[in-house]
Design a protein around this motif. Structure first.
Motif: not given
Length: 156
Positions: A1-8, A75-85
């Motif tokens: 859950x730490x790797x997921x973005x907050x609702x805000x 976050x794991x690399x694939x999650x991180x990459x998705x948000x960076x994109x």
């Protein structure tokens, strides 16, 4: 859950994307040829208001960038990459919009200056034409009156 973005984060993304879409729509309105200074002033006020709104939205954009940076560390690399994109797309649109806004304001200000100059030149020309018209309608001196003829020649 730490790797997921907050609702805000999701709310901010949604808000900024809606704002960008609305701003892009306003900027994509066809640029009609303005012949009235007041209309140009109104359009410039609208663009300046859009610039102010852009600055107000900057806090949200900064929050998104910071949040993505924080998430990318956790976050794991694939999650991180998705948000960076996602943030890169938003930042790209933001930069393009900012540049267009500055360009539109500068262009409109230049056109307003040219129109003002043209209107002033037109007034001067009309005044001169009225004076010439009065002169041309004056009675011509008699042929024997060389002094009056010379004076009229100088006026011409």
């Amino acid at each position: 859950f730490d790797s997921l973005p907050p609702a805000h984060y999701k709310e901010t993304v949604s808000t900024i994307l809606v704002w960008i879409q609305q701003a892009e729509t306003k900027l994509s309105m066809p640029q009609v040829a303005f012949a009235e200074y007041e209309i140009m002033e109104q359009r410039l006020r609208e663009l300046k208001a859009l610039q102010s709104s852009l600055q107000e939205q900057q806090k949200g954009l900064n929050y998104l960038s910071t949040t993505v940076e924080d998430m990318s560390r956790k976050a794991p690399a694939e999650v991180s990459q998705r948000y960076r994109s996602e943030i890169e797309v938003i930042l790209g649109r933001w930069k393009k919009l900012s540049a267009q806004l500055v360009e539109h304001c500068q262009k409109l200000e230049e056109l307003m200056t040219k129109l003002q100059r043209f209107q002033n030149d037109t007034k001067t020309l009309k005044k001169w034409m009225a004076e010439v018209d009065v002169f041309l309608k004056e009675e011509w001196p008699a042929l024997g009156d060389s002094e009056a003829l010379e004076k009229q020649l100088e006026q011409c």
